[in-house]
Motif scaffolding. Sequence first.
Motif, PDB file in Angstrom:
ATOM      1  N   SER A  49      -3.252  12.812   5.380  1.00 10.76           N
ATOM      2  CA  SER A  49      -4.113  11.349   6.065  1.00 10.76           C
ATOM      3  C   SER A  49      -3.126  10.787   6.592  1.00 10.76           C
ATOM      4  O   SER A  49      -3.381  10.022   7.932  1.00 10.76           O
ATOM      5  CB  SER A  49      -4.780  10.697   5.199  1.00 10.76           C
ATOM      6  N   ARG A  50      -1.962  10.178   6.301  1.00  6.36           N
ATOM      7  CA  ARG A  50      -1.004   9.516   6.918  1.00  6.36           C
ATOM      8  C   ARG A  50      -0.488   9.879   8.223  1.00  6.36           C
ATOM      9  O   ARG A  50      -0.301   9.154   9.209  1.00  6.36           O
ATOM     10  CB  ARG A  50       0.269   8.967   5.941  1.00  6.36           C
ATOM     11  N   GLU A  97      -3.706   1.099  10.651  1.00  9.71           N
ATOM     12  CA  GLU A  97      -3.259   2.579  10.217  1.00  9.71           C
ATOM     13  C   GLU A  97      -3.551   2.769   8.899  1.00  9.71           C
ATOM     14  O   GLU A  97      -3.953   3.887   8.500  1.00  9.71           O
ATOM     15  CB  GLU A  97      -1.937   2.818  10.732  1.00  9.71           C
ATOM     16  N   ARG A  98      -3.148   1.980   8.023  1.00 15.90           N
ATOM     17  CA  ARG A  98      -3.073   2.187   6.530  1.00 15.90           C
ATOM     18  C   ARG A  98      -4.519   2.516   6.208  1.00 15.90           C
ATOM     19  O   ARG A  98      -4.937   3.396   5.276  1.00 15.90           O
ATOM     20  CB  ARG A  98      -2.616   0.973   5.668  1.00 15.90           C
ATOM     21  N   ALA A 151      -5.767   5.797   7.246  1.00 16.62           N
ATOM     22  CA  ALA A 151      -5.487   6.972   6.495  1.00 16.62           C
ATOM     23  C   ALA A 151      -5.998   6.903   5.114  1.00 16.62           C
ATOM     24  O   ALA A 151      -6.376   7.956   4.669  1.00 16.62           O
ATOM     25  CB  ALA A 151      -3.731   6.681   6.181  1.00 16.62           C
ATOM     26  N   THR A 199     -10.925  15.349   9.314  1.00 15.66           N
ATOM     27  CA  THR A 199     -10.793  14.076   9.822  1.00 15.66           C
ATOM     28  C   THR A 199     -12.396  13.643  10.276  1.00 15.66           C
ATOM     29  O   THR A 199     -12.748  12.596  10.179  1.00 15.66           O
ATOM     30  CB  THR A 199      -9.889  13.833  10.913  1.00 15.66           C
ATOM     31  N   ALA A 259      -3.438   9.552  10.691  1.00 11.51           N
ATOM     32  CA  ALA A 259      -3.983   8.332  11.138  1.00 11.51           C
ATOM     33  C   ALA A 259      -2.642   7.645  11.910  1.00 11.51           C
ATOM     34  O   ALA A 259      -2.944   7.243  13.119  1.00 11.51           O
ATOM     35  CB  ALA A 259      -3.777   7.395   9.838  1.00 11.51           C
ATOM     36  N   TYR A 292      -8.163  10.139   3.847  1.00  6.38           N
ATOM     37  CA  TYR A 292      -8.082  10.866   2.586  1.00  6.38           C
ATOM     38  C   TYR A 292      -9.162  10.712   1.694  1.00  6.38           C
ATOM     39  O   TYR A 292      -9.688  11.725   1.026  1.00  6.38           O
ATOM     40  CB  TYR A 292      -6.827   9.818   1.896  1.00  6.38           C
TER      41      TYR A 292
END
Length: 297
Positions: free
Chosen positions: A168-169, A152-153, A156, A207, A172, A160
């Motif tokens: 973005s977070r 996930e990170r 993101a 995205t 994600a 971004y």
Amino acid sequence: MTQQKARHVPVLFQEVMDFIRVRPGGTTVDCTLGLAGHAEGIVRQLGSAGHFIGFDRDPEALGLARTRLSRVCEELGSEAPRVTLIGEAFSTIAEHVAQHSVDGLLADFGASSLHFDEARRGFSFQADGPLDMRMDTRSGSTAEQVVNEMGERELANLIYEYGEERRSRTVARAIVRGRPVTSTAQLARIVASAVPPMKFIHPATRTFQALRIFVNQELQEIRALFEAAPQLLKPSGRFVVISFHSLEDRIAKDSIREGAQKGIWKVLTRKPVTATEDEINRNPRSRSAKLRAAERQ
Ligand SMILES: C[S@@+](CC[C@H](N)C(=O)[O-])C[C@H]1O[C@@H](n2cnc3c(N)ncnc32)[C@H](O)[C@@H]1O
């Protein structure tokens, strides 16, 4: 050719022809053939002693460009130049093109209308298709693999960095919760439900852009081309690039400026050349196009 493919119009066509200044009998390279709109204009001016070299890493685009250019050469008969088409990424250009042999080098970055118009290629959030997004369909990870396998990170950060998406977070997180994600429409729905509606663009635009850039390593490709270009061009040879978003244009602008400081480039466009209102009305995709040109010192 389908209706959709026939609709493709090369952007800033006249401006490209003016800056690239095709030299009859010389060598011109088009790094991004696409549907060969610019390439046709160049091939028509090279003359029988000229050499045209075209790259496209998308086998489907290369096939369509080959058909179009064969027809043009047939029409030109004994006036047709030599044509060499190469189905590889333009980052490999130095392996195929001799040093200091090129009079004009053109790159019209990004995806083509073939990619956006054909749902099965997976580039568009406006039509449902498999989440592919690869230009070179012979290798590499698809967007589906990226959205389903990446942490996930990391996802993101990618959204971004390559999409310039501030949320973005949130995006994600929504993607990870929505897994497995297998189609463009499903991804567009997930993103649209995670972020508020936007005034001018679809909420999934950024995205999709981020995934496309990542899947195709687009920025690394552009940097590699800017590194190779000075060794390929003859003195007074011209480099013409068209970018479609700020990440591409920033690389073009900075590379040309740094090259100019080192005495490699003479800048031909202090400010980027953009489409006229008339062209934008005829071809809305030209709205975001920015052309920069430089001459090898
Ligand atoms: C915007 S279109 C070019 C349109 C073209 N100028 C015309 O007149 O039809 C970009 C094309 O370049 C190809 N392409 C993008 N990045 C590439 C790369 N790194 N190496 C080779 N081809 C690339 C894409 O597959 C696409 O067909």
